[in-house]
Motif scaffolding. Structure first.
Motif, PDB file in Angstrom:
ATOM      1  N   THR A 198       1.085  43.234  82.907  1.00 53.19           N
ATOM      2  CA  THR A 198       0.519  42.337  82.220  1.00 53.19           C
ATOM      3  C   THR A 198      -0.711  44.006  81.712  1.00 53.19           C
ATOM      4  O   THR A 198      -1.376  44.431  82.817  1.00 53.19           O
ATOM      5  N   TYR A 391       6.909  35.842  70.559  1.00 49.40           N
ATOM      6  CA  TYR A 391       6.306  36.820  70.856  1.00 49.40           C
ATOM      7  C   TYR A 391       6.550  36.865  72.216  1.00 49.40           C
ATOM      8  O   TYR A 391       7.059  38.069  72.919  1.00 49.40           O
ATOM      9  N   GLN A 394       9.823  39.180  71.578  1.00 52.32           N
ATOM     10  CA  GLN A 394       9.285  40.936  70.918  1.00 52.32           C
ATOM     11  C   GLN A 394       7.980  41.847  72.196  1.00 52.32           C
ATOM     12  O   GLN A 394       8.620  43.386  72.385  1.00 52.32           O
ATOM     13  N   TYR A 395       7.900  41.182  73.404  1.00 50.76           N
ATOM     14  CA  TYR A 395       7.238  41.666  74.315  1.00 50.76           C
ATOM     15  C   TYR A 395       7.584  41.795  75.535  1.00 50.76           C
ATOM     16  O   TYR A 395       7.831  42.786  76.503  1.00 50.76           O
TER      17      TYR A 395
END
Length: 412
Positions: A198, A391, A394-395
């Motif tokens: 992250t 979410y 997408q990531y």
């Protein structure tokens, strides 16, 4: 086909730790592009460090897994060495807290003060395997890339120095004392590439190791959802589930703050009596709390885990230290309401970036209030299910992630 390997403390279908599952998912997907080996130990229980696996080699989903015995573990000796090595670590952490470590690291990127004692300390850890390191040293030329999982284990600290020019570190780091050890300045500045999960993890490392840190990027991991999920009736019968429950899954240990979750849940039930129970899924690494409102399923299959998530009223992750949190992402992928510990910057960021498709708590009172809102009130995030799924999609898309890692490997 070129050959790569992963070096990880545990590996197998019986392992349910986040970083270890992360490793398995990456390895199995990369096996379509490379010949993949796993170099690991025979251990599962990271408190007793007793050997669980008896064989030195097996094939799991067409991947060669090489397991090595570890040195006998003496907890008292290890704790003595930890005490002997605390001052350099505490000094670096103090510099970090006052904002001085990053600029100092630009001038002094590598610290040797205390490293000799830290080396001795690492050798007393239960995962230390001289045989594993010997194998890696003898076979390093066989591999185009060597990928190390988790920064603080002995196999990473010593193994990454065997062939740093072809070493990729997936640190799974968070703000904890071991990250500030001087020995880590050698690891984080000498490996070829560091693959973070992250932005929050990456920024933390940049503020500790400074501009001289090795080349790095965010790679992350995808979310697995392809197991067969048993029917609700099968699950409820097998595990004697109550009609309403909240769920935690993963390692049941103090390090994951599960003892606090149990205590807070029991107090919550005293204040707000109901049929709701807390279900804990995973291997037990702390004393079992015998209470009528707390249930343990033990280790479960992947499909059973997904089914337990699907039928839970709420999923909770109480951990303060996460570099990604597969627990959170897997639950979100299923469109479930998730409540997490806001002391984890990574999980808090997931909540914010997703537009609060998940939520966090910052205190016991906050926890209790949000339990009421999400379990019994009208604040359930059912309306945000699509937002949560979008979410994660997408990531944390697998094609994007595997391409990122393949690009790094191609540069080795």
């Amino acid at each position: 086909m070129e050959k790569i390997c992963f070096v990880v403390c545990q590996y197998g279908d019986d392992v349910n730790g986040g970083a270890e599952v992360h490793c398995k998912m990456l390895a199995e997907r990369l096996s379509s592009y490379y010949k993949v080996d796993i170099i690991t130990t025979k251990i599962i229980n990271y408190h007793t460090f007793e050997e669980y696996y008896t064989t030195s080699h097996e094939i799991i989903n067409d991947i060669n897994v090489f397991r090595f015995s570890t040195m006998p573990f003496d907890a008292e000796l290890h704790n003595q060495w930890r005490k002997r090595t605390k001052w350099p670590r505490k000094f670096r952490r103090t510099l970090f807290r006052v904002g001085l470590l990053r600029p100092i690291a630009k001038i002094f990127p590598i610290w040797n003060f205390g490293v000799g004692k830290e080396i001795e300390m690492v050798k007393t850890h239960g995962f230390y395997s001289a045989d594993l390191l010997t194998y890696l040293r003898d076979h390093k030329d066989d591999y185009k890339a060597i990928i190390f999982m988790t920064y603080y284990w002995s196999h990473t600290i010593f193994g990454s120095m065997i062939a740093p020019e072809k070493s990729i570190l997936i640190p799974t780091a968070h703000n904890e004392s071991d990250l500030f050890r001087p020995i880590q300045t050698h690891v984080f500045t000498k490996v070829k590439h560091i693959a973070f999960n992250t932005e929050e993890e990456q920024k933390l490392a940049e503020n500790i190791f400074g501009s001289k840190m090795s080349d790095h990027s965010i790679v992350a991991v995808g979310v697995e959802m392809n197991a067969d999920i048993p029917s609700k009736e099968e699950l409820y019968e097998k595990f004697s589930l109550p009609e309403m429950y909240i769920l935690y899954f993963g390692r049941i240990s103090h390090s994951k703050n599960v003892d606090t979750l149990i205590a807070w849940f029991i107090d919550y039930k005293r204040k707000y009596p109901s049929e709701l129970k807390l279900v804990l899924t995973g291997r037990l690494f702390q004393d079992k709390i015998d209470h009528p409102d707390v249930m343990y399923t033990g280790f479960v299959t992947e499909g059973e885990k997904l089914g337990l998530i699907k039928h839970a009223k709420l999923v909770v992750n109480p951990s303060k230290h996460e570099s990604l949190s597969l627990l959170l992402l897997e639950a979100m992928k299923l469109g479930k309401t998730v409540l997490v510990n806001g002391r984890s910057e990574v999980m808090k960021a997931h909540c914010i970036k997703s537009g609060f498709a998940a939520d966090y708590y910052l205190s016991k009172r906050d926890f209790e209030n949000k339990m009421q809102q999400y379990v019994f009130g009208d604040k359930a995030i059912n309306g945000d299910n699509d937002k949560a799924i979008a979410y994660v999609t997408q990531y944390y898309d697998w094609d994007v992630i595997i391409n990122r890692l393949k690009n790094i490997i191609s540069c080795m």
